[in-house]
Every structure is written in structure tokens, then in C-alpha cells.
Scaffold this active site. Sequence first.
Site, PDB file in Angstrom:
ATOM      1  N   LYS A 104      -8.348  14.814  -0.668  1.00  0.00           N
ATOM      2  CA  LYS A 104      -9.500  14.268  -0.712  1.00  0.00           C
ATOM      3  C   LYS A 104      -9.801  12.846  -1.093  1.00  0.00           C
ATOM      4  O   LYS A 104     -10.157  11.820  -0.527  1.00  0.00           O
ATOM      5  CB  LYS A 104     -10.564  14.765  -1.751  1.00  0.00           C
ATOM      6  CG  LYS A 104     -11.734  14.164  -1.974  1.00  0.00           C
ATOM      7  CD  LYS A 104     -12.758  15.158  -2.724  1.00  0.00           C
ATOM      8  CE  LYS A 104     -13.851  14.312  -3.294  1.00  0.00           C
ATOM      9  NZ  LYS A 104     -13.588  13.391  -4.443  1.00  0.00           N
ATOM     10  N   ASN A 105      -8.830  12.759  -2.359  1.00  0.00           N
ATOM     11  CA  ASN A 105      -8.845  11.173  -2.941  1.00  0.00           C
ATOM     12  C   ASN A 105      -8.151  10.198  -2.084  1.00  0.00           C
ATOM     13  O   ASN A 105      -8.314   8.866  -2.251  1.00  0.00           O
ATOM     14  CB  ASN A 105      -8.275  11.323  -4.447  1.00  0.00           C
ATOM     15  CG  ASN A 105      -9.142  12.147  -5.458  1.00  0.00           C
ATOM     16  OD1 ASN A 105     -10.274  12.135  -5.047  1.00  0.00           O
ATOM     17  ND2 ASN A 105      -8.452  12.799  -6.457  1.00  0.00           N
ATOM     18  N   ARG A 114     -19.700   8.834  -4.575  1.00  0.00           N
ATOM     19  CA  ARG A 114     -18.822   8.125  -5.481  1.00  0.00           C
ATOM     20  C   ARG A 114     -17.824   7.374  -4.709  1.00  0.00           C
ATOM     21  O   ARG A 114     -17.555   6.326  -5.094  1.00  0.00           O
ATOM     22  CB  ARG A 114     -18.130   9.196  -6.395  1.00  0.00           C
ATOM     23  CG  ARG A 114     -17.384   8.362  -7.393  1.00  0.00           C
ATOM     24  CD  ARG A 114     -18.129   7.963  -8.635  1.00  0.00           C
ATOM     25  NE  ARG A 114     -17.307   7.046  -9.379  1.00  0.00           N
ATOM     26  CZ  ARG A 114     -18.007   6.480 -10.400  1.00  0.00           C
ATOM     27  NH1 ARG A 114     -19.088   6.457 -10.683  1.00  0.00           N
ATOM     28  NH2 ARG A 114     -17.099   5.633 -10.871  1.00  0.00           N
ATOM     29  N   ASP A 130     -19.873  13.135  -9.382  1.00  0.00           N
ATOM     30  CA  ASP A 130     -19.855  14.217 -10.153  1.00  0.00           C
ATOM     31  C   ASP A 130     -20.910  13.886 -11.434  1.00  0.00           C
ATOM     32  O   ASP A 130     -20.754  12.788 -12.022  1.00  0.00           O
ATOM     33  CB  ASP A 130     -18.634  14.575 -10.595  1.00  0.00           C
ATOM     34  CG  ASP A 130     -17.803  15.234  -9.647  1.00  0.00           C
ATOM     35  OD1 ASP A 130     -18.363  15.929  -8.937  1.00  0.00           O
ATOM     36  OD2 ASP A 130     -16.629  15.034  -9.527  1.00  0.00           O
ATOM     37  N   ASP A 138      -7.815  16.015 -13.063  1.00  0.00           N
ATOM     38  CA  ASP A 138      -8.724  17.083 -11.908  1.00  0.00           C
ATOM     39  C   ASP A 138      -8.026  18.419 -11.888  1.00  0.00           C
ATOM     40  O   ASP A 138      -8.845  19.476 -11.690  1.00  0.00           O
ATOM     41  CB  ASP A 138      -8.409  16.535 -10.417  1.00  0.00           C
ATOM     42  CG  ASP A 138      -9.318  15.357 -10.095  1.00  0.00           C
ATOM     43  OD1 ASP A 138     -10.210  15.073 -10.947  1.00  0.00           O
ATOM     44  OD2 ASP A 138      -9.225  14.664  -9.242  1.00  0.00           O
ATOM     45  N   MET A 162     -10.354  11.663 -20.452  1.00  0.00           N
ATOM     46  CA  MET A 162     -10.840  10.543 -19.588  1.00  0.00           C
ATOM     47  C   MET A 162     -12.370  10.823 -19.299  1.00  0.00           C
ATOM     48  O   MET A 162     -13.050   9.956 -19.011  1.00  0.00           O
ATOM     49  CB  MET A 162     -10.056  10.765 -18.239  1.00  0.00           C
ATOM     50  CG  MET A 162      -8.558  10.270 -18.241  1.00  0.00           C
ATOM     51  SD  MET A 162      -8.053  10.089 -16.470  1.00  0.00           S
ATOM     52  CE  MET A 162      -6.283   9.642 -16.957  1.00  0.00           C
TER      53      MET A 162
END
EC number: 2.5.1.7
Length: 434
Positions: free
Chosen positions: A22-23, A97, A121, A319, A341
Site C-alpha cells: 500500500k505505502n 492521506r 487515520d 505499522d 511516532m
Amino acid sequence: MSAFEIWGGKPLKGEIIPQGAKNEALQVISAVLLTEEKVTISNIPDIKDVNKLIELLGDMGVETERLAADTYSFQAKNIDQDFFKSDAFKQKGGGLRGSIMIVGPLLARYGKAAIPKPGGDKIGRRRLDTHFLGFEKLGARFEYNASDEFFDVDATNLHGTDILLEEASVTGTANVVMAAVLAKGTTTIYNAACEPYLQQLCKMLNRMGAKISGIKSNLLTIEGVEKLGGTEHRLLPDMIEIGSFIGLAAMTESEITIKNVCFQELGIIPNTFARLGIQFELRGDDIYIPAQKHYEIDTFIDGSILTVADAPWPGFTPDLLSIVLVIATQAKGSVLIHQKMFESRLFFVDKLIDMGAQIILCDPHRATVIGLDKKVKLRGIEMTSPDIRAGVSLLIAALSAKGKSVISNIEQIERGYQHIDQRLLALGADIKRI
């Protein structure tokens, strides 16, 4: 709104193929805006965030064609500049996002861009400073209109420069790289992110004609070129899915094979799960996880409690911390989870506590998990998915729990995991959409 109903406690068995990353997808799909030539990308995951980005590009004037279930071609010949001031753009861009990733390519190719404040998110503040400070270093000027939450950026004369990023942001690095590839002169980016997905983007851009060196390191050098051409690109498998499936196997005492994982790109992830006591074998490029009744958390050399913390690559990805936390609830031993983070990402632990887990939430960033060694099964409850990763963590907990669980707001889960209920059904899970 849809929900998942899960009857837990069933061991699963079979093979599962991780989706495309996804990223990485959000970065490389945005990069098609850098050229008017055709770019073909394969192994694209069929998930909401990626599909929204593809739809957004189409609304901007990019010619998109779905060549196969996981393959698209893109051609950004003519971009509708007026679209960026429309209500439709504000609505679609603000709800995604990843929409911030189109800014760098638009600045590089057209000298201007506009973007609504992106959504996504609810995991705490996710600053955009790294992106915009990098653009400013390259010569861009931007204004933020607080009343309508809109950023306007002007970059009619981008020029190469030396940039020291204040944080090793993956998306920030990617955005600045995409802006710099068409800037005049040479750009150096120090404290650059070096995640595999960022490496993939740089390799793709080089195939398109960019001149990027230092890939895999935290110092990138980019010699600006006049134009880029087309290319073909295949996404890596999603490392977050791979980690999630390892956790799923451990929690449900299941024998699962994760296919085609690109093991050499997983970095410290396999070792981190091994320190939690999870057994696995590498068979070719597949990860085989045997059914395990028990797994024991390692300690530090001096016998003190293990800490698992997130860090920029090659450290452990944030993640997967939610997955590690859930796995630890049924392990033997204790672990401190340190989420550095994002200050809201651990708040889902109250649901796990309701399920019977022994967790002390020390503060918004740290939680201590006391493993139950599966002597006390988690119990099914009704809960809500707060974000992508916490949602999947709760799903894994539900699949291991005794009795029925209902997870609502599954749209958050489906932003990051394609057809997750169908793939779990194929492994033998008792899950249905309601």
C-alpha cells in the site's frame, strides 16, 4: 456501515499471498504525474486508499486503464489545472492521506500545486512540515488557508540545493525526491528515509530517466533532468500484511504459508517476530509458520524485559507495533511496546483489556504487555476499528478469542487490506460481513 462477525478459536490452515504494498503504491502511482508518457504498474492492491488515489488522478485528467485485476496503465498527458480549486478536489483529496503525494510531481512538472489538508487515520498528529520545508528549500512558496484548510504552493523556478530533513519521513522524502528530479541543478537530501518502498520509487524514477544516486542510504543525490519518460513497475509485497499474517498464525495456532514475500526486503521484521518466540521457516521465498501451542518472548542479554520500539528503517516499522502488541498478549513473558511516532496509536488496547488481555498503558506512547501463555483465552466482544493497523490487530485477536466478536467501522481495515474477509475464509476462518 458494515461490520465483521467473527467466531474465534478455530485453527486456520493454508497458503496466503500478500497484496502489493500500500505505502509503495501511493508513492509510485503519484509519480506517473511526472511524465506525459505511459507508465504501467502491476501488483497494485485493490484497497480503498489506493483506489481513491487512482480515481483522483482520473478526475485530474490522467488517462487510466485497468489492464488486469492488479495492473493499471497511466498517462498524464493533459492535467486539468482548474480541478484543483474545485469542491470535488477538496472533498476527495481531503479524505485521503495519500493525496499529499501528488504535490511533489505537480510542482516539478507544472510549477504549482494545491492540496486540501489530507485526512486518514486517527492516530495522532501527522505533520506535513517535512514535505513543505523540503519544497521551500527547492524554491517553492506556499500558503496555508486555515479557514478552508487548503495549501497553495508556487514553484515556478525549482532549483537544486542541499537539504537536511528534520525527520526521516518516508512520504516527505518521496515527495521532495519527486519534486527534485525535474529541478535545475543538483539536490542532496540528507537524513533521507531509506525504506524499501522509497528505494522502489527511486529505482522506478531512474528507469524513467531520473539521475538518483545513494539509493538504500540516508544521503540521496539527485541531478535534475529536463523530462522523464514512461516505464513499467511492479510493487513489492506488503511487509505489513506479511507481519500481520505471521501474527495471525501465532495467535490462532495455525499452520500458514505466506507466499512470495521478497524476504530480502523485510529487514528486521522476521527477527523481531522470532524474538517473540514465533517459529518460521524460509522455503524458497515463502515463509512457512507451523502450528504453535506456545511461544515465549525473549529477554535482553541481562535478563531484563524486552522492548520493541519503532524507528526509521532499518529499524522496526511503526505499522507493525499494534500486531506485536496483540501477539504478546498470548505469549509467555512480558514486553514493553514503545510507539514513538504516533501518540494515539495505542489507545485501542482498552478493547484488548476488555477481551481479557493483561496490558498496562503507561502513557500514550508505551504499553507493557504481560503474556498469558494462552492459559486464559481472550473472549469475544463488540468493538470498533479506530484505524487500519489497530483494526487488523483487533481482527487477529477476535480470530483467536473464545466466542463471538463483532468489529464495526471495518472500512478502516479495508483501507489497507484487500478482500481480507475472503482471504481469511479461504484459510478456514469463521468470519462474515454483516
